[in-house]
Design a protein around this motif. Structure first.
Motif, PDB file in Angstrom:
ATOM      1  N   ARG A 292     -52.543   8.483 -41.040  1.00  0.00           N
ATOM      2  CA  ARG A 292     -52.093   8.519 -42.316  1.00  0.00           C
ATOM      3  C   ARG A 292     -52.949   9.383 -43.065  1.00  0.00           C
ATOM      4  N   TYR A 293     -54.246   9.197 -43.168  1.00  0.00           N
ATOM      5  CA  TYR A 293     -55.151   9.877 -43.904  1.00  0.00           C
ATOM      6  C   TYR A 293     -54.842  11.481 -43.631  1.00  0.00           C
ATOM      7  N   ARG A 294     -55.076  11.590 -42.341  1.00  0.00           N
ATOM      8  CA  ARG A 294     -54.930  13.102 -41.830  1.00  0.00           C
ATOM      9  C   ARG A 294     -53.943  13.666 -42.510  1.00  0.00           C
ATOM     10  N   ASP A 295     -52.575  13.264 -42.458  1.00  0.00           N
ATOM     11  CA  ASP A 295     -51.444  13.608 -43.043  1.00  0.00           C
ATOM     12  C   ASP A 295     -51.802  13.820 -44.368  1.00  0.00           C
ATOM     13  N   PHE A 296     -52.239  12.903 -45.069  1.00  0.00           N
ATOM     14  CA  PHE A 296     -52.466  12.965 -46.735  1.00  0.00           C
ATOM     15  C   PHE A 296     -53.097  14.276 -47.056  1.00  0.00           C
ATOM     16  N   PHE A 297     -54.144  14.411 -46.462  1.00  0.00           N
ATOM     17  CA  PHE A 297     -55.113  15.213 -46.801  1.00  0.00           C
ATOM     18  C   PHE A 297     -54.872  16.743 -46.182  1.00  0.00           C
ATOM     19  N   LEU A 298     -53.877  16.940 -45.564  1.00  0.00           N
ATOM     20  CA  LEU A 298     -53.676  18.222 -44.862  1.00  0.00           C
ATOM     21  C   LEU A 298     -53.695  19.573 -45.627  1.00  0.00           C
ATOM     22  N   ASP A 299     -53.068  19.395 -46.841  1.00  0.00           N
ATOM     23  CA  ASP A 299     -52.965  20.639 -47.778  1.00  0.00           C
ATOM     24  C   ASP A 299     -53.863  20.331 -48.871  1.00  0.00           C
TER      25      ASP A 299
END
Length: 386
Positions: A292-299
């Motif tokens: 979840r965190y990885r997706d949130f911080f992707l861009d």
């Protein structure tokens, strides 16, 4: 920057709704913890002798694949004992990283030794085998008593990498460097229970590996630690050393070396047994949270700290790397004011007064990371548990 920080607050609160304060890491007790603790109290064996201590050691040994495991009262006691077991003596040097929790260095100091600080890799956040090899080639030499620092003649007795936030260091390369120089490898795996390096559990690559079961770890006994061994004879010595070096006798108190009262109480072990039963669920939940965190911080303007290649990290603490120290401090200020438990990474050990005079190599990566890393709320979420 302010908008991005507020977005992080809003996102974290979607992960952990309902509370005024979101802690950095809280334990999860939804297994048989109360049953086992009640049973332990009813048995009256609540101190360091009892069936749950043996059971806990066996469960951890089976989970990690280690030949043997020896429980201690906390992780620092485990690390101190491990260093004693591999022969660290007063005046020795013990190689470690400056980017770590202070207990790593305190355990070295308890032995009368001094840390030698070597830089970290920016992707693992842990001790760099490349930096270590380069430093040894330039500053150390092999003598009859082992590897020594040329400038002082001090023996380089051991090397203690720490698997930061549960992300394994480059263990295969580190093992090669330590073997080449005849330096004992003791893994500080306090944060990495459940983490694998190339399919093998951390803590099993050196002579001894050390775990922690503090209240904020992925598995807790309230307070506790563990040593992992591939050598059964060393494990037996560890148990003897941490039980005040007392020899077995029907009634006499006979001790044959300076020992330590470091054994884990049975009451704590009872809690640990229930926690270990759920460890894979906890790892699954924490890896789902990392997704979840990885997706949130992707861009975003922040870089998510991901597991190194070839590893399975337990993601004990999720973390991001900020643009610079100003951005780091802004994020910490906004989230803390909003009741969201974030923390900077530790101050570098070589900057603390008691270790400021310790020898060190170039520490550019550690200094860069210390200015930028922020850890995020990482409690396992029940809804993510398989």
């Amino acid at each position: 920057m302010s908008s991005a920080s507020n977005d992080i607050v809003d996102f974290v609160r979607t992960l952990y709704p309902g509370g005024a304060i979101v802690p950095l890491h809280a334990p999860c007790f939804d297994g048989r913890e109360q049953d086992y603790v009640r049973d332990c109290v009813a048995s009256t064996f609540v101190s360091s002798v009892g069936a749950y201590v043996d059971r806990f050691e066996q469960m951890v040994s089976a989970y990690t694949g280690a030949v043997a495991a020896v429980a201690t009262v906390n992780g620092t006691a485990a690390l101190h004992s491990a260093l004693r077991l591999v022969g660290v003596q007063p005046g020795d040097l013990v190689i470690t990283q400056p980017l770590t929790f202070v207990a790593t260095c305190n355990a070295i100091a308890y032995c009368g030794a001094s840390p030698l600080f070597i830089d970290v890799d920016t992707d693992t956040l842990g001790l760099s085998p490349t930096a270590l090899s380069a430093y040894l080639e330039q500053h150390a030499e092999r003598r009859e008593q082992g590897a020594v620092l040329k400038s002082t003649g001090q023996v380089l007795r051991a090397c203690v990498p720490m698997h930061t936030f549960g992300h394994p260091v480059r263990l295969d390369a580190l093992v090669r460097v330590c073997e080449d120089w005849g330096v004992a490898l003791v893994e500080d795996a306090a944060e990495s229970l459940g983490s694998l390096y190339q399919g093998r559990h951390t803590g099993r690559f050196g002579q001894v590996g050390v775990l922690s079961f503090n209240g904020n770890k992925i598995v807790t006994t309230g307070g506790g630690g563990m040593m992992l061994f591939e050598d059964a004879a060393m494990a037996r010595h560890a148990k003897h050393l941490t039980t005040t070096a007392k020899l077995s006798h029907p009634y006499e108190y006979v001790h044959d070396e300076v020992g330590y009262n470091y054994r884990l109480p049975n009451l704590n072990a009872a809690l640990g047994c229930a926690q270990i039963e759920q460890l894979e669920r906890f790892v699954g939940a924490k890896r789902a949270l990392a997704d979840r965190y990885r997706d949130f911080f992707l861009d975003s303007e922040y870089r998510f700290v991901d597991e190194p290649a070839g590893c399975r990290s337990n993601y004990w603490l999720n973390a991001v790397i900020c643009e610079d120290r100003m951005a780091r401090d802004h994020l910490l200020s906004i989230t803390t004011a909003a009741g969201v438990g974030t923390r900077p990474i530790w101050q570098l050990m070589n900057c603390l007064p008691m270790y400021a005079s310790a020898p060190a190599g170039e520490l550019a990566n550690a200094e860069w990371l210390a200015d930028r890393v922020v850890s995020l709320p990482s409690s396992p979420r029940v809804e993510d548990m398989p």
